[in-house]
Design an enzyme around this catalytic site. Structure first.
Site, PDB file in Angstrom:
ATOM      1  N   HIS A 170       0.843  -1.209   0.000  1.00 22.50           N
ATOM      2  CA  HIS A 170       0.000   0.000   0.000  1.00 22.50           C
ATOM      3  C   HIS A 170       0.878   1.260   0.000  1.00 22.50           C
ATOM      4  O   HIS A 170       0.834   2.060   0.944  1.00 22.50           O
ATOM      5  CB  HIS A 170      -0.870  -0.058   1.262  1.00 22.50           C
ATOM      6  CG  HIS A 170      -2.009   0.922   1.325  1.00 22.50           C
ATOM      7  ND1 HIS A 170      -1.840   2.289   1.300  1.00 22.50           N
ATOM      8  CD2 HIS A 170      -3.341   0.738   1.465  1.00 22.50           C
ATOM      9  CE1 HIS A 170      -3.014   2.889   1.400  1.00 22.50           C
ATOM     10  NE2 HIS A 170      -3.946   1.970   1.484  1.00 22.50           N
ATOM     11  N   GLU A 278      -0.751   1.396  -5.305  1.00 24.30           N
ATOM     12  CA  GLU A 278      -0.575   0.166  -4.544  1.00 24.30           C
ATOM     13  C   GLU A 278      -0.575  -1.056  -5.466  1.00 24.30           C
ATOM     14  O   GLU A 278      -1.522  -1.236  -6.242  1.00 24.30           O
ATOM     15  CB  GLU A 278      -1.710   0.048  -3.528  1.00 24.30           C
ATOM     16  CG  GLU A 278      -1.864   1.290  -2.658  1.00 24.30           C
ATOM     17  CD  GLU A 278      -3.239   1.391  -2.022  1.00 24.30           C
ATOM     18  OE1 GLU A 278      -3.756   2.512  -1.889  1.00 24.30           O
ATOM     19  OE2 GLU A 278      -3.787   0.338  -1.656  1.00 24.30           O
TER      20      GLU A 278
HETATM   21  O1  TA6 Z   1      -6.096   1.879  -0.488  1.00 21.85           O
HETATM   22  C1  TA6 Z   1      -7.106   2.837  -0.351  1.00 21.85           C
HETATM   23  C2  TA6 Z   1      -7.825   2.631   0.973  1.00 21.85           C
HETATM   24  O2  TA6 Z   1      -8.509   1.409   0.985  1.00 21.85           O
HETATM   25  C3  TA6 Z   1      -8.729   3.837   1.210  1.00 21.85           C
HETATM   26  O3  TA6 Z   1     -10.083   3.480   1.132  1.00 21.85           O
HETATM   27  C4  TA6 Z   1      -8.318   4.319   2.608  1.00 21.85           C
HETATM   28  O4  TA6 Z   1      -9.087   3.692   3.589  1.00 21.85           O
HETATM   29  C5  TA6 Z   1      -6.842   3.882   2.635  1.00 21.85           C
HETATM   30  O5  TA6 Z   1      -6.864   2.589   2.057  1.00 21.85           O
HETATM   31  C6  TA6 Z   1      -6.175   3.949   3.982  1.00 21.85           C
HETATM   32  O6  TA6 Z   1      -6.697   2.956   4.832  1.00 21.85           O
HETATM   33  P1  TA6 Z   1      -6.135   2.942   6.378  1.00 21.85           P
HETATM   34  O7  TA6 Z   1      -6.794   1.771   7.000  1.00 21.85           O
HETATM   35  O8  TA6 Z   1      -4.637   2.824   6.295  1.00 21.85           O
HETATM   36  O9  TA6 Z   1      -6.540   4.292   6.937  1.00 21.85           O
END
Ligand code: TA6
Length: 311
Positions: A170, A278
């Protein structure tokens, strides 16, 4: 709190020329990789790559100024490891978003030194993880610092029944100004707009003027290989080329204004200087792993400065 004995033991067992261990923020142990190619840092908490800077450029991975390094919360920025599931748990809302691997303490498996520096961290299932997700697994996260930064997540099914996973690397990238940034490589690709919960098709490059939260599927035209994503950053005068293997889906996210304000570990104006691209096995690209088998996904990050482009 600095754990001198742990740091000393890590340096004793795994320290090499260009690879040393130290106490990082919050006293959490981290590996520091330093070579002629640049620097990188990886925390044992979460198996989390938090820093990458080529020797001839600026930092590449974005880290929140308000990230929490208490060993209990996922570090906001760098490359969180999403496992076993992407997003919210499908049935139990009490389970952590993006799984538990990014909140676990990983072990150092091995290090290697030379022109390329490499470190492998691992995380294996425990009774605690099996109470959350009833499967036996071993993860290995391999980080290699060379001309590029390459991060690979290998998932091994060490149990006797198959399981399905939707992992992701991510990655948070630094940009000079998200409003003047575009991302190429997804032209004509189909994607799920997570905000509108609808399928759409990408027209041209990706630009940013509002929250963007999309899962792109590779093969804009069936059979096409996964093309590298390229972050075009005119403000910083560089391109960031992101190549993936073992993945047919990529997530692009910028929280924009309102969501930035809702995250306690994210500065209100943080959205202006970051974007997540990601490498994933998300949604329909989730992977079934049979007993004894492994699956590896890899993200390679290569920075080209516009000066270099001018030749
Ligand atoms: O990858 C995008 C996502 O799924 C967004 O929806 C947002 O929630 C981000 O990940 C960050 O998630 P986190 O749990 O690290 O705040």
């Amino acid at each position: 709190m600095r754990d001198e004995s742990l740091i000393d033991e890590l340096n004793e067992r795994h320290g090499l020329d260009g690879i040393r261990f130290d106490s990082g923020q919050g006293g959490l142990p981290k590996a520091v990789l330093t070579s002629r190619h640049g620097t990188a840092e990886i925390y044992l908490h979460g198996g989390h790559v938090t820093h990458y800077q080529p020797s001839d450029g600026e930092p590449v991975l974005w880290m929140s100024d308000e990230a929490v390094f208490d060993g209990n919360k996922a570090i906001r920025g760098g490359i969180p490891v999403v496992f076993p599931w992407f997003g919210p748990h499908q049935t139990d809302k009490g389970q952590p978003q993006h799984g538990f691997a990014r909140n676990a303490t990983w072990k150092v498996d091995s290090t290697a030194s030379g022109d390329e520096l490499a470190i492998v961290l691992s995380l294996a299932s425990t009774l605690a993880t099996k109470r959350i997700w009833p499967h036996d697994f071993k993860l290995k996260l391999s980080t290699t610092l060379a001309q590029s930064l390459e991060v690979s997540l290998t998932i091994q099914n060490t149990g006797d029944k198959h399981f399905e996973v939707s992992p992701a690397l991510h990655t948070y990238f630094v940009v000079g100004d998200i409003r003047k940034t575009s991302i190429t490589g997804f032209e004509d690709a189909h994607f799920v707009d997570q905000l509108a919960d609808e399928q759409r098709q990408q027209r041209g490059s990706i630009t940013f003027g509002e929250e963007v939260d999309r899962i792109y599927f590779a093969g804009a035209k069936p059979g096409n290989p996964v093309r590298p994503a390229v972050i075009m950053d005119d403000t910083l005068g560089r391109r960031i080329e992101i190549s993936s293997e073992g993945s047919q889906s990529s997530v692009v996210w910028n929280p924009w204004i309102d969501k930035s304000k809702r995250m306690s570990d994210f500065p209100d104006d943080g959205y202006l200087t970051m974007v997540c691209v990601e490498t994933a096995n998300a949604a329909d690209d989730s992977r079934m792993i049979e007993p004894g088998k492994t699956h590896t996904m890899t993200q390679s990050i290569h920075v080209v400065s516009q000066d270099a482009q001018k030749g």
